[in-house]
Design an enzyme around this catalytic site. Structure first.
Site, PDB file in Angstrom:
ATOM      1  N   ASP A 202       0.902  -1.164   0.124  1.00  0.00           N
ATOM      2  CA  ASP A 202       0.019   0.067  -0.075  1.00  0.00           C
ATOM      3  C   ASP A 202       0.790   1.095   0.012  1.00  0.00           C
ATOM      4  OD1 ASP A 202       1.001  -0.070   2.724  1.00  0.00           O
ATOM      5  OD2 ASP A 202      -0.888   0.477   3.612  1.00  0.00           O
ATOM      6  N   SER A 203       2.197   1.079   0.079  1.00  0.00           N
ATOM      7  CA  SER A 203       3.122   2.208  -0.147  1.00  0.00           C
ATOM      8  C   SER A 203       2.718   2.649  -1.546  1.00  0.00           C
ATOM      9  CB  SER A 203       4.630   1.687  -0.154  1.00  0.00           C
ATOM     10  OG  SER A 203       4.866   0.430  -0.974  1.00  0.00           O
TER      11      SER A 203
ATOM     12  N   ASP B 219      -1.247  -6.105  -0.238  1.00  0.00           N
ATOM     13  CA  ASP B 219      -1.266  -5.671   0.960  1.00  0.00           C
ATOM     14  C   ASP B 219      -2.663  -4.889   1.205  1.00  0.00           C
ATOM     15  OD1 ASP B 219      -0.044  -4.651   3.069  1.00  0.00           O
ATOM     16  OD2 ASP B 219       1.037  -3.043   1.905  1.00  0.00           O
TER      17      ASP B 219
ATOM     18  N   LYS C  77      -1.285  -9.344   2.731  1.00  0.00           N
ATOM     19  CA  LYS C  77      -0.382  -8.850   4.234  1.00  0.00           C
ATOM     20  C   LYS C  77      -1.272  -8.092   4.823  1.00  0.00           C
ATOM     21  CE  LYS C  77       3.129  -5.734   3.954  1.00  0.00           C
ATOM     22  NZ  LYS C  77       2.538  -4.623   4.792  1.00  0.00           N
TER      23      LYS C  77
ATOM     24  N   GLU D 135      -1.264  -5.573   8.638  1.00  0.00           N
ATOM     25  CA  GLU D 135      -0.472  -4.966   9.635  1.00  0.00           C
ATOM     26  C   GLU D 135      -1.032  -5.209  11.224  1.00  0.00           C
ATOM     27  OE1 GLU D 135       0.434  -0.632   9.050  1.00  0.00           O
ATOM     28  OE2 GLU D 135       1.040  -1.011   6.944  1.00  0.00           O
TER      29      GLU D 135
ATOM     30  N   GLU E 243       9.389  -4.358  10.215  1.00  0.00           N
ATOM     31  CA  GLU E 243       9.966  -2.986   9.627  1.00  0.00           C
ATOM     32  C   GLU E 243      10.576  -2.169  10.816  1.00  0.00           C
ATOM     33  OE1 GLU E 243       7.196  -1.219   6.993  1.00  0.00           O
ATOM     34  OE2 GLU E 243       8.250   0.785   6.778  1.00  0.00           O
TER      35      GLU E 243
HETATM   36  O1  KIV Z   1       3.248  -1.028   1.771  1.00  0.00           O
HETATM   37  C1  KIV Z   1       4.756  -1.860   1.574  1.00  0.00           C
HETATM   38  O2  KIV Z   1       5.347  -1.254   0.503  1.00  0.00           O
HETATM   39  C2  KIV Z   1       5.257  -2.472   2.898  1.00  0.00           C
HETATM   40  C3  KIV Z   1       6.841  -2.572   2.910  1.00  0.00           C
HETATM   41  C4  KIV Z   1       7.564  -1.298   3.165  1.00  0.00           C
HETATM   42  C5  KIV Z   1       7.023  -3.557   3.613  1.00  0.00           C
HETATM   43  O3  KIV Z   1       4.262  -2.748   3.704  1.00  0.00           O
END
Ligand code: KIV
Length: 284
Positions: free
Chosen positions: A44-45, A83, A113, A115, A182
């Site tokens: 989600d970056s 994510d 993924k 969090e 992280e």
């Molecule tokens: O969103 C993302 O790119 C991440 C990585 C930094 C692990 O969660």
């Protein structure tokens, strides 16, 4: 060979490090795959790297599904993790399972993924029970940036370090097949890695993790404004190379040097002579 949940577990058991990088589009994903990277994270970056937001919070499920679909089309032989964005799994277990399912059905990812530690145990358990592999994410979890008061290293004192160890145990017990650590001090991340049977993937967590992940733009030197977190190593300076290429293009368009003869298509000269006789200098 495309990695699988069992093959990734075996890599940890064999002491073979796992490589992972973020990608958000078809072209990059296909280049990543051709380089032989083990896993792609559609992080989600992308809210920051592709959409220009200040943090990841505004990213929606539809944004994530769109980009995951682009990546899985480009990297058919790479294990892709989608994510789960902010508020796609926190509110209820049902919503979490439904949204995780969208990554598989629509995004065609191999895993999701999310969090959080012990507090998202019910979501991890339910998603895993729906046969969707879950990668957890501990330490600096960017969706909690407001609760943390900024992007800060986590687990530096006894209380928070113990909490991280307990969270890691909790997510493994809930069924996570992997965990991203992280911005966690290197010795603590190594201890957590030794304590778990599932692979740990570090970002700013040192070499004691079972694998590493970096954001593609950081790794390639494409971060706007040149910001470089301490844990990033730039393996190329593509931002600079792109800027120079765009400048040369601009100059050559303006000077007429581009396009040259070899970039153009031909037509029969006799036909052109006929056309010119009729149409040359007849604008009206
Ligand atoms: O969103 C993302 O790119 C991440 C990585 C930094 C692990 O969660």
């Amino acid at each position: 060979m495309k990695q699988t949940v069992p093959s990734l577990l075996k890599m940890k058991q064999d002491g073979t490090k796992i490589s992972m990088v973020t990608a958000y589009d078809y072209t990059t994903a296909s280049i990543v795959e051709s380089a032989g990277i083990d896993m792609i994270l559609v992080g989600d970056s992308l809210g920051m790297t592709m959409m220009g937001y200040e943090d990841t919070l505004p990213v929606t499920m539809d944004d994530m599904i769109h980009h995951t679909r682009c990546v899985t089309r480009g990297a058919k032989n790479t294990f892709v993790v989608g994510d789960m964005p902010f508020l796609s799994y926190q509110a209820s277990v049902e919503e979490a399972v439904h949204n995780a399912g969208r990554f598989m059905k629509e995004g065609r990812a191999q895993a999701v993924k999310l969090e959080g530690g012990a507090r998202v145990r019910p979501q991890i358990k339910a998603i895993t029970e729906a046969s969707i592999p879950v990668c957890a994410h501990l330490g600096l979890t960017p969706q909690s940036v407001n609760a943390f008061g900024g992007f800060k290293v986590q687990g530096k004192n006894e209380k928070t370090a113990r909490q991280l160890i307990e969270d890691a145990r909790a997510i493994e017990a809930a069924g996570a097949f992997m965990v991203v650590l992280e911005c966690v001090p290197a010795r603590l991340a190594a201890l957590i890695s030794e304590n778990l049977s599932i692979p740990t993937i570090g970002i700013g967590a040192g070499s004691g993790c079972d694998g590493q992940v970096l954001v593609c733009q950081d790794l390639l030197g494409m971060t706007p404004g040149g910001f470089k977190p301490k844990f990033v190593r730039r393996f190329a300076e593509l931002g600079e190379a792109m800027k120079n290429a765009f400048r040369s293009y601009d100059e050559e368009v303006k000077s007429g040097a581009f396009p040259a003869q070899e970039h153009t298509f031909r037509i029969d000269d006799a036909l052109m002579d006929t056309l010119e006789k009729t149409y040359k200098n007849r604008r009206e």
